[in-house]
Design a protein around this motif. Structure first.
Motif, PDB file in Angstrom:
ATOM      1  N   GLY A  24      14.597  12.125  15.308  1.00  0.00           N
ATOM      2  CA  GLY A  24      15.725  11.996  16.223  1.00  0.00           C
ATOM      3  C   GLY A  24      16.182  10.575  16.439  1.00  0.00           C
ATOM      4  N   VAL A  25      15.592   9.622  15.728  1.00  0.00           N
ATOM      5  CA  VAL A  25      15.998   8.224  15.838  1.00  0.00           C
ATOM      6  C   VAL A  25      17.243   7.991  14.990  1.00  0.00           C
ATOM      7  CG1 VAL A  25      15.363   5.835  15.311  1.00  0.00           C
ATOM      8  CG2 VAL A  25      13.695   7.379  16.341  1.00  0.00           C
ATOM      9  N   VAL A  26      18.220   7.290  15.558  1.00  0.00           N
ATOM     10  CA  VAL A  26      19.438   6.924  14.832  1.00  0.00           C
ATOM     11  C   VAL A  26      19.453   5.412  14.678  1.00  0.00           C
ATOM     12  CG1 VAL A  26      21.965   6.900  14.865  1.00  0.00           C
ATOM     13  CG2 VAL A  26      20.721   8.917  15.660  1.00  0.00           C
ATOM     14  N   MET A  27      19.750   4.942  13.458  1.00  0.00           N
ATOM     15  CA  MET A  27      19.820   3.516  13.190  1.00  0.00           C
ATOM     16  C   MET A  27      21.113   3.210  12.450  1.00  0.00           C
ATOM     17  SD  MET A  27      15.855   2.679  12.091  1.00  0.00           S
ATOM     18  CE  MET A  27      16.214   0.934  11.870  1.00  0.00           C
ATOM     19  N   ALA A  28      21.546   1.953  12.538  1.00  0.00           N
ATOM     20  CA  ALA A  28      22.755   1.518  11.826  1.00  0.00           C
ATOM     21  C   ALA A  28      22.556   0.098  11.318  1.00  0.00           C
ATOM     22  CB  ALA A  28      23.968   1.585  12.759  1.00  0.00           C
ATOM     23  N   TRP A  29      23.173  -0.200  10.162  1.00  0.00           N
ATOM     24  CA  TRP A  29      23.036  -1.504   9.534  1.00  0.00           C
ATOM     25  C   TRP A  29      24.390  -2.006   9.033  1.00  0.00           C
ATOM     26  CZ3 TRP A  29      20.208   2.821   8.460  1.00  0.00           C
ATOM     27  CH2 TRP A  29      18.838   2.802   8.752  1.00  0.00           C
ATOM     28  N   ASP A  30      24.534  -3.303   8.984  1.00  0.00           N
ATOM     29  CA  ASP A  30      25.677  -3.944   8.338  1.00  0.00           C
ATOM     30  C   ASP A  30      25.466  -3.831   6.836  1.00  0.00           C
ATOM     31  OD1 ASP A  30      27.123  -6.189   6.972  1.00  0.00           O
ATOM     32  OD2 ASP A  30      27.768  -6.637   9.015  1.00  0.00           O
ATOM     33  N   THR A  31      26.450  -3.275   6.111  1.00  0.00           N
ATOM     34  CA  THR A  31      26.251  -3.011   4.686  1.00  0.00           C
ATOM     35  C   THR A  31      26.258  -4.275   3.831  1.00  0.00           C
ATOM     36  OG1 THR A  31      28.633  -2.620   4.439  1.00  0.00           O
ATOM     37  CG2 THR A  31      27.240  -0.686   4.803  1.00  0.00           C
ATOM     38  N   LYS A  32      26.800  -5.362   4.344  1.00  0.00           N
ATOM     39  CA  LYS A  32      26.828  -6.602   3.560  1.00  0.00           C
ATOM     40  C   LYS A  32      25.599  -7.474   3.823  1.00  0.00           C
ATOM     41  CE  LYS A  32      31.842  -6.887   3.004  1.00  0.00           C
ATOM     42  NZ  LYS A  32      33.062  -7.715   3.227  1.00  0.00           N
ATOM     43  N   THR A  33      25.252  -7.618   5.094  1.00  0.00           N
ATOM     44  CA  THR A  33      24.129  -8.493   5.448  1.00  0.00           C
ATOM     45  C   THR A  33      22.820  -7.744   5.593  1.00  0.00           C
ATOM     46  OG1 THR A  33      24.443  -8.260   7.832  1.00  0.00           O
ATOM     47  CG2 THR A  33      25.750  -9.956   6.704  1.00  0.00           C
TER      48      THR A  33
END
Length: 207
Positions: A24-33
């Motif tokens: 149930g953990v949601v994560m997000a990342w910058d696709t360039k850095t």
């Protein structure tokens, strides 16, 4: 991620990658850095899904609530709890640059301001579902028109012969008028809908 990934999605401009795992953990990342922009905490309120409102705003849906996160700093902008409402596996649809609607299986529609969480409206497409324990018509799919003013929805219910009756409706969010577009009686059939730019597409799968 802590558990097995069961969903991942890019933002519309492909600058952010978000994912949800089995815990149930949601994560997000910058696709360039590759910089981590968001990491939610596992709670007792199970996470069901997540949605990009725009490349800088992510909505994380749970069985009894949802949260709106600002990806600029990973902060929770606001949270809403569904007190006496049943919105597990609800549909989240962006209506404008300032609002989105949430629809449940009983045809209840909530519209929120994306910035501060104020509730613009709370209405039922089928008023008879308001006071019933279970909806007379089970809403299995929703789609919003490009102008954000018309909502298409597929419903299902059983007839006297225990066949499934599928209906397709159009609901005008401005006038509150509902119009039936199609009704079919089929056994063991699933129907989903989506709106293209200038046409309505219906896909039907018979088991």
């Amino acid at each position: 991620m802590p558990g097995n990934i069961n969903k991942f999605q890019l933002s519309s401009d492909e600058t952010v990658l978000a994912a949800k795992d089995s815990s149930g953990v949601v994560m997000a990342w910058d696709t360039k850095t590759h910089k981590e922009l968001l990491r939610t905490i596992k709670t007792d309120d199970e996470t069901s899904d997540f949605f990009f409102f725009d490349p800088s705003t992510l909505i994380v849906a749970r069985d009894h609530s949802f949260s709106v996160y600002d990806l600029a700093d990973g902060s929770e902008r606001w949270n809403y709890e569904y007190a006496d409402h049943s919105f597990a596996n609800a549909f989240y649809l962006k209506r404008s640059n300032e609002s989105f609607i949430v629809c449940n299986f009983k045809s209840e529609i909530l519209e929120f301001n994306i910035n501060d969480g104020s509730l613009f409206s709370d209405k039922y497409i089928f008023e008879e579902a308001r006071d019933s324990i279970s909806a007379d018509k089970y809403c299995s799919s929703y789609a919003l028109s490009d102008d954000g003013n018309r909502l298409a929805l597929a419903t299902s219910q059983y007839d006297d012969d225990h066949n499934t009756v599928y209906s397709l409706f159009e609901y005008d969010l401005l006038s509150g008028e509902t119009m039936m577009l199609l009704q079919i009686h089929l056994l063991y059939t699933a129907m989903k809908i989506h709106l293209a730019k200038h046409r309505l597409d219906i896909s039907s799968v018979t088991q």
